[in-house]
Structure formats: structure tokens, C-alpha cells
Design a protein around this motif. Structure first.
Motif, PDB file in Angstrom:
ATOM      1  N   SER A 131      24.037  13.000 -36.397  1.00  0.00           N
ATOM      2  CA  SER A 131      22.891  12.735 -35.475  1.00  0.00           C
ATOM      3  C   SER A 131      22.912  13.499 -34.185  1.00  0.00           C
ATOM      4  CB  SER A 131      22.919  11.189 -35.239  1.00  0.00           C
ATOM      5  OG  SER A 131      22.446  10.520 -36.340  1.00  0.00           O
ATOM      6  N   GLU A 204      25.477  -6.317 -34.784  1.00  0.00           N
ATOM      7  CA  GLU A 204      26.874  -6.140 -34.348  1.00  0.00           C
ATOM      8  C   GLU A 204      26.712  -7.026 -33.069  1.00  0.00           C
ATOM      9  OE1 GLU A 204      27.269  -2.270 -32.589  1.00  0.00           O
ATOM     10  OE2 GLU A 204      25.224  -1.971 -32.134  1.00  0.00           O
ATOM     11  N   ARG A 238      16.062   0.301 -28.406  1.00  0.00           N
ATOM     12  CA  ARG A 238      16.999   0.628 -27.461  1.00  0.00           C
ATOM     13  C   ARG A 238      17.303   0.135 -26.372  1.00  0.00           C
ATOM     14  NH1 ARG A 238      15.166   5.185 -24.367  1.00  0.00           N
ATOM     15  NH2 ARG A 238      12.804   5.275 -24.467  1.00  0.00           N
ATOM     16  N   PHE A 246      22.000   5.469 -28.202  1.00  0.00           N
ATOM     17  CA  PHE A 246      23.137   5.534 -28.931  1.00  0.00           C
ATOM     18  C   PHE A 246      23.095   4.274 -30.035  1.00  0.00           C
ATOM     19  CE2 PHE A 246      24.487   8.169 -25.466  1.00  0.00           C
ATOM     20  CZ  PHE A 246      24.782   9.352 -25.970  1.00  0.00           C
ATOM     21  N   ALA A 247      22.839   3.045 -29.232  1.00  0.00           N
ATOM     22  CA  ALA A 247      22.721   1.961 -30.320  1.00  0.00           C
ATOM     23  C   ALA A 247      21.580   1.984 -31.399  1.00  0.00           C
ATOM     24  CB  ALA A 247      22.359   0.793 -29.340  1.00  0.00           C
ATOM     25  N   ILE A 249      20.588   4.760 -32.740  1.00  0.00           N
ATOM     26  CA  ILE A 249      21.143   5.879 -33.503  1.00  0.00           C
ATOM     27  C   ILE A 249      21.992   5.072 -34.784  1.00  0.00           C
ATOM     28  CG2 ILE A 249      22.906   7.649 -34.106  1.00  0.00           C
ATOM     29  CD1 ILE A 249      21.724   9.040 -31.589  1.00  0.00           C
ATOM     30  N   ARG A 250      22.877   3.976 -34.008  1.00  0.00           N
ATOM     31  CA  ARG A 250      23.720   3.341 -34.826  1.00  0.00           C
ATOM     32  C   ARG A 250      22.897   2.272 -35.941  1.00  0.00           C
ATOM     33  NH1 ARG A 250      26.524   2.430 -30.041  1.00  0.00           N
ATOM     34  NH2 ARG A 250      25.864   0.283 -30.212  1.00  0.00           N
ATOM     35  N   HIS A 251      21.874   1.695 -35.422  1.00  0.00           N
ATOM     36  CA  HIS A 251      21.016   0.974 -36.320  1.00  0.00           C
ATOM     37  C   HIS A 251      20.318   1.375 -37.148  1.00  0.00           C
ATOM     38  CE1 HIS A 251      21.413  -2.322 -32.500  1.00  0.00           C
ATOM     39  NE2 HIS A 251      22.429  -2.238 -33.046  1.00  0.00           N
ATOM     40  N   GLN A 253      21.215   4.087 -38.391  1.00  0.00           N
ATOM     41  CA  GLN A 253      22.325   4.721 -39.906  1.00  0.00           C
ATOM     42  C   GLN A 253      22.716   3.359 -40.663  1.00  0.00           C
ATOM     43  OE1 GLN A 253      25.402   6.013 -37.397  1.00  0.00           O
ATOM     44  NE2 GLN A 253      24.537   8.418 -37.545  1.00  0.00           N
ATOM     45  N   GLN A 254      22.586   2.178 -40.013  1.00  0.00           N
ATOM     46  CA  GLN A 254      22.820   0.849 -40.903  1.00  0.00           C
ATOM     47  C   GLN A 254      21.742   0.772 -41.697  1.00  0.00           C
ATOM     48  OE1 GLN A 254      23.618  -1.852 -37.255  1.00  0.00           O
ATOM     49  NE2 GLN A 254      24.888  -2.829 -38.953  1.00  0.00           N
ATOM     50  N   THR A 313      28.024  11.309 -35.118  1.00  0.00           N
ATOM     51  CA  THR A 313      27.141  11.583 -33.860  1.00  0.00           C
ATOM     52  C   THR A 313      27.551  12.760 -33.305  1.00  0.00           C
ATOM     53  OG1 THR A 313      26.364   9.258 -33.740  1.00  0.00           O
ATOM     54  CG2 THR A 313      25.986  10.781 -31.873  1.00  0.00           C
TER      55      THR A 313
END
Length: 355
Positions: A131, A204, A238, A246-247, A249-251, A253-254, A313
Motif C-alpha cells: 500500500s 484492534e 480514519r 494508516f489505520a 489501510i490496516r483495516h 487489509q483486514q 505498506t
């Protein structure tokens, strides 16, 4: 979808599922025909996920002809593009662009909210999805329409010159040649997740989404089952996090991994009706470049599973201000190592450099 695109005329109609005939002794280890197609559809989804998803029709003859096509490389000067070295011949790099047409704060008609460079090594045993934060400060080349030619947030290139300028910008930033492009409307997550009967997500940190589809939605920490609307809110938020995009992006991906895991589960593959709903939902959310042959790609990647996918990332130094703009500052030294490894098709180095 609100992309500049051309539509391919369907050559065939979707056909009804047929039960496989009794296999011969020689063919007993082969999967039934519909299940092969199911796994191929899953593989294509896996490769172009992340952020991004793609599928065609339920059967081979309609996959290529039934999806939207975009002229991704029109006007991209060949002389300025990265060249492929001997060590990387046979590898493939796919740029995934995503926006959310239903996000209340998204200008998805002119911006792309998600940028992923998916690397498929030449042995096709895995995939690395990197990402690139949308606010990464880069140099945007000048497009054929005269716009660009200056430093800006990376997603500005889409607004100034569409997909071709985004290809040029990502290639200049990474030094990696983009072989194919897929575009995803992440609002389609809702229908995709509902077609699968929901997905499992481990939250998380508890938070309340300010951009929920209907009203504010509270997420409690821990594992929970999400329907489509809930998963879309989770992947969209976000502002509730100190690290913002960044959060998100993580979510994203989850959510993508959860979709892949559910799509590959026996409950989906063994249920043609559920599988068909899933494929139709994903087909509505995607466009690909004119030269991408999904059948060939899916055949090559038929043994890939979500466990072989790695979400990464592009390295950054965090956020900062340039003039009046809040931007993401690339860690150029570390990013050069990551994308250098991509150029050389060195998967272990990609993984170690991105840590």
C-alpha cells in the motif's frame, strides 16, 4: 463506477451450473468443474485485492468479456518507463486503485483513495501487496494534457491525468514497471460481504465511526462478525484514529483478508448459489486495463491461497506539513530497498526491507 473506461461487449451469457459427471479413476484427484471455476475466481480476487477486488462471471467464457476495461497506458511514454531486468522476467506488477463512491467525504470522481502495488513473483507462489498512502508527497510527472510536472500528493496525479498519469507517477516513485491496472469501488464491499454471509474481523481498538452508512456505529475491541454495512464502515473510518489513513489501510487489509478467507471456505465453494452471488457482487465493483487476461492469470495462480498473500505498506517517516498541506513523508531510503527488491523479484528481500 465513476472511472474513465470502455465497456467490453459480452460474448456469452452466464450459464447454469452443471453437476460434474462421475469421475474416472484417472480423474479422481481433479476438482469438479464448478469448483475449479470457484477457486480461479477466488485466486483472481486474491491477487487484485486490498484493498482491491476483481472477478468476472461465474464461468470461463464470460470472465474476460463481462468486465469493464480502462485504457490505462494511453500516452505513457515508453522511453520513460522502467525496464525489466533478467532476474525479474516473468514476474508481474499490478497497480490497484480504489475509491469509495459512497463515502460522504470522498471526491471519488477525481481522486483515488487507495493505491496498492501488487507483486506476483515469476514462480506465482505468493503475492506481496504494498500500500502506498494516498497523501505520500512525490514528484508527479507532466501529463499529456500539460498538467502535473510538480511535487504533490500522489493521488493528485489521478485528478490531473487519470490512470495513465497515475501509472507514470507510481513508476517514477517506485522505479517498478506497472504491467497491469485494476480499479475498485470499495463501496462494493457491502454487497460482497453480504453475499458471503458476513466476515470475521478482530477489532484492534474500540471506536465509533463518524461516517457510518446510516448513523454513528460503535465497534468494540475483539473478534466479531460483520455484515456488509458494518465492514464498509470499519474499512472506511480514519478520523477516529491518531494515525488516520494508516489505520484505514490496516483495516482495509483486514477486511480483504477476511473476505478471501471466507470466499475460500468450504461453505462458499460448496454452495453454487452463494458463490454466484459473491461473484456477481465483485464483478460490479471492478474495471481492469485492456490487456489483462484474467483467465490466463487465474490459471497460473490457481494454487494461491490467502495465506500466501502479504500485506505491506510503503515505508514512511510519518506525516508532516509542506506549505499548507498535511502530507505523508516517504522514507526514501527504505522505500528504495523495498521497491528495488520488487524490481529484482526478490521476495525475501521485499519482506525484510518492509519491516
Amino acid at each position: 463506477m465513476q472511472y474513465r473506461q470502455e465497456y467490453a461487449e459480452p460474448e456469452t451469457q452466464l450459464i447454469a451450473a452443471q453437476q460434474p459427471s462421475e469421475p474416472t479413476k484417472k480423474a479422481r484427484t481433479k476438482r469438479p468443474r464448478w469448483q475449479k471455476v470457484a477457486l480461479i475466481t477466488f485466486v483472481v480476487l486474491a491477487l487484485l485485492a486490498g484493498g482491491g477486488m476483481i472477478a468476472g462471471g461465474l464461468y470461463f467464457r464470460s470472465i474476460n468479456s463481462g468486465i469493464e476495461r480502462v485504457d490505462a497506458f494511453d500516452g505513457v511514454p515508453e522511453a520513460e518507463r522502467p525496464q525489466v531486468g533478467e532476474s525479474a522476467k516473468g514476474a508481474m506488477n499490478i497497480m490497484i486503485l480504489g475509491s469509495d463512491s459512497r463515502d460522504p467525504e470522498s471526491d471519488s470522481g477525481s481522486r483515488t483513495d487507495t493505491i496498492i502495488l501488487a507483486h506476483l513473483p515469476k514462480d506465482r507462489s505468493s503475492a506481496q501487496l504494498i500500500s502506498i498512502p494516498r497523501d505520500t508527497w512525490v514528484n508527479v510527472p507532466k501529463s499529456s494534457n500539460g498538467r502535473g510536472g510538480k511535487d504533490a500528493k500522489i493521488n493528485a496525479s489521478f485528478a490531473w491525468g487519470g490512470v495513465p498519469l497515475m501509472v507514470q507517477t507510481v513508476e517514477k516513485f517506485t522505479g517498478v514497471r506497472v504491467d497491469h491496472v485494476t480499479m475498485v469501488d470499495f463501496a462494493g464491499f457491502k454487497e460482497i460481504v453480504d453475499a458471503l454471509g458476513g466476515i470475521e474481523i478482530d477489532v484492534e481498538k474500540g471506536f465509533t465511526s463518524n461516517y457510518a452508512l446510516s448513523s454513528n456505529r460503535t465497534f468494540n475491541k475483539g473478534r466479531q462478525t460483520m455484515d456488509g454495512a458494518t465492514a464498509l464502515d470499519y474499512a472506511r473510518e480514519r478520523h477516529a484514529f491518531a494515525d488516520g489513513d494508516f489505520a484505514r489501510i490496516r483495516h482495509q487489509q483486514q477486511v480483504i483478508k477476511a473476505i478471501l478467507d471466507k470466499a475460500a471456505s468450504g461453505g462458499t465453494l460448496a454452495n453454487p448459489a452463494k458463490l454466484n452471488s459473491f461473484v456477481k457482487a465483485t464483478a460490479d465493483a471492478v474495471a481492469v486495463d485492456k490487456s489483462l487476461n484474467l483467465l490466463d492469470l487465474a490459471s497460473e495462480m490457481r494454487d494461491l491461497r490467502s495465506g500466501n498473500l502479504t500485506f505491506l505498506t510503503s515505508p514512511t517517516k510519518g506525516t508532516g506539513m509542506i506549505g499548507t498541506e498535511s502530507v505523508v513523508l516517504a522514507d526514501k531510503e527504505r522505500a528504495a530497498r523495498v521497491f528495488g527488491a520488487v524490481r529484482n523479484d526478490n521476495v525475501p528481500e521485499i519482506l525484510s526491507a518492509a519491516k
